[in-house]
Every structure is written in C-alpha cells, then in structure tokens.
Design a protein around this motif. Sequence first.
Motif, short mmCIF file in Angstrom:
data_model
loop_
_atom_site.label_atom_id
_atom_site.label_comp_id
_atom_site.label_asym_id
_atom_site.label_seq_id
_atom_site.Cartn_x
_atom_site.Cartn_y
_atom_site.Cartn_z
N ASP A 64 -4.13 -13.70 -32.52
CA ASP A 64 -3.28 -13.31 -33.66
C ASP A 64 -4.13 -12.77 -34.81
O ASP A 64 -3.75 -11.77 -35.45
CB ASP A 64 -2.46 -14.51 -34.15
N VAL A 65 -5.28 -13.40 -35.08
CA VAL A 65 -6.18 -12.92 -36.14
C VAL A 65 -6.71 -11.54 -35.78
O VAL A 65 -6.72 -10.62 -36.61
CB VAL A 65 -7.34 -13.92 -36.40
N ALA A 66 -7.12 -11.35 -34.52
CA ALA A 66 -7.63 -10.04 -34.08
C ALA A 66 -6.56 -8.97 -34.24
O ALA A 66 -6.83 -7.88 -34.73
CB ALA A 66 -8.11 -10.13 -32.63
N ALA A 67 -5.35 -9.28 -33.82
CA ALA A 67 -4.25 -8.31 -33.94
C ALA A 67 -3.97 -7.99 -35.41
O ALA A 67 -3.74 -6.83 -35.76
CB ALA A 67 -3.00 -8.85 -33.26
N ALA A 68 -3.98 -9.00 -36.26
CA ALA A 68 -3.70 -8.77 -37.68
C ALA A 68 -4.80 -7.93 -38.34
O ALA A 68 -4.52 -7.11 -39.22
CB ALA A 68 -3.56 -10.10 -38.41
N LEU A 69 -6.05 -8.11 -37.91
CA LEU A 69 -7.15 -7.36 -38.52
C LEU A 69 -7.18 -5.90 -38.06
O LEU A 69 -7.78 -5.06 -38.73
CB LEU A 69 -8.49 -8.03 -38.19
N THR A 70 -6.58 -5.61 -36.91
CA THR A 70 -6.63 -4.23 -36.39
C THR A 70 -5.36 -3.46 -36.65
O THR A 70 -5.21 -2.35 -36.14
CB THR A 70 -6.95 -4.26 -34.88
#
Length: 196
Positions: free
Chosen positions: A189-195
Amino acid sequence: MDESGYAEPISRLVGPGERVLAYAKANVGGGLTPPPPPEPTPTADPGRPTVGSVLLNVLMPVVTWDAGDRLVDLIGWGIAGRGAAGSAASRMHRAITPDVVLRHTVLAATDRRLVVCRSGPVKLLARRADEERALAETTVAWSASRAEIASARVGWHRLNPKRLRIDFTDGSWLTFTVPIAESGRPLRDVAAALTR
C-alpha cells in the motif's frame, strides 16, 4: 503492538490539510546500507577489510571492525541500500538508525511526502499502558517530498517476498522489510501510494 494504532499518531504529525494515504510498520532491510552523512568533525578512514579482520569478525562478533562488519553484511544479507554519503537514502538511514532503546519505525505516504516516524521506547513484554505511551511519543524522524522519490516497489529478496525498495531521484535507494510471518500488504500500500 498493533499496527492500526499508528493511524492517530501519524495523522497528528502531518501538516494541516495533508492526507495520509498509507502507512506500514517496517524495519530497514538487512545488509549493506549507504554510508552515513558526513560528520562535522573529521573521522579516521577504517581502511580495507583484511581476511584476518573478517574471519575474526565472524568468529568473535563482539570484537568488530567497520570494514569487516560491512563484508559480513554483504555476504550474509546482501545489499539493503546504496547511495553516497549525504544522499537521501543515507540521511534517511541515519535518522532511523537504532539507538540503545527499542523503537518501531513507521513509513507513511501522504499526498505531499514520505514521512518516517519513530515510536517512543517499546518494551518486549509491554502492558497496554506501555504501548499507549510509545504510540503517544511517536515523532517524525525524517521526511522527503514526493518530488524526491523516483519509485517504490515491493519484491523478493532472498527468501523474503516482502521487501519495499524506495528509490530517490539522486540515485540512492533504501529497503524496508517486515517479518516473514506478517502481511506484506501495508508495504504494498505504501509503494502504491508513493508511485501515484
């Protein structure tokens, strides 16, 4: 400590109007990390590792040499981050390097930046009151604007399928993991939010 308890402290730490998109409790990945940022006072160069120093480091882990530690980390864990001293990954790693007290590290992706938070001191056998105090003492250790983040992705590293790699625009990068038994969804979820 339950990871969902960090929602309130993180929302309290971000700026007015800043939305928290995702967060995850994680640890810096094992292995070699970027060198620390330059210190204001000059330090001695540890030199190159020798076979003797590496062997002694493996046989007697209490006796350490910086160069030997780096080689043992490389062989045992691989590479957990790269970048020059003073790069974004170097500064981020320095901000969350463990001190003598156990603390949790929480990554939060907001609509404006990546925020790295550290909890208050955590006890291994904590009571409810201890956990609440640690949550209340959560602070921002480091942050970077979204413009400084080139990419973020979760993938395999050795036997761990849950390693988040954050790449910065200066070419440096740093990884975070969760224990094998824990879900990797918060990291994804963090990776998706950062990209976004």
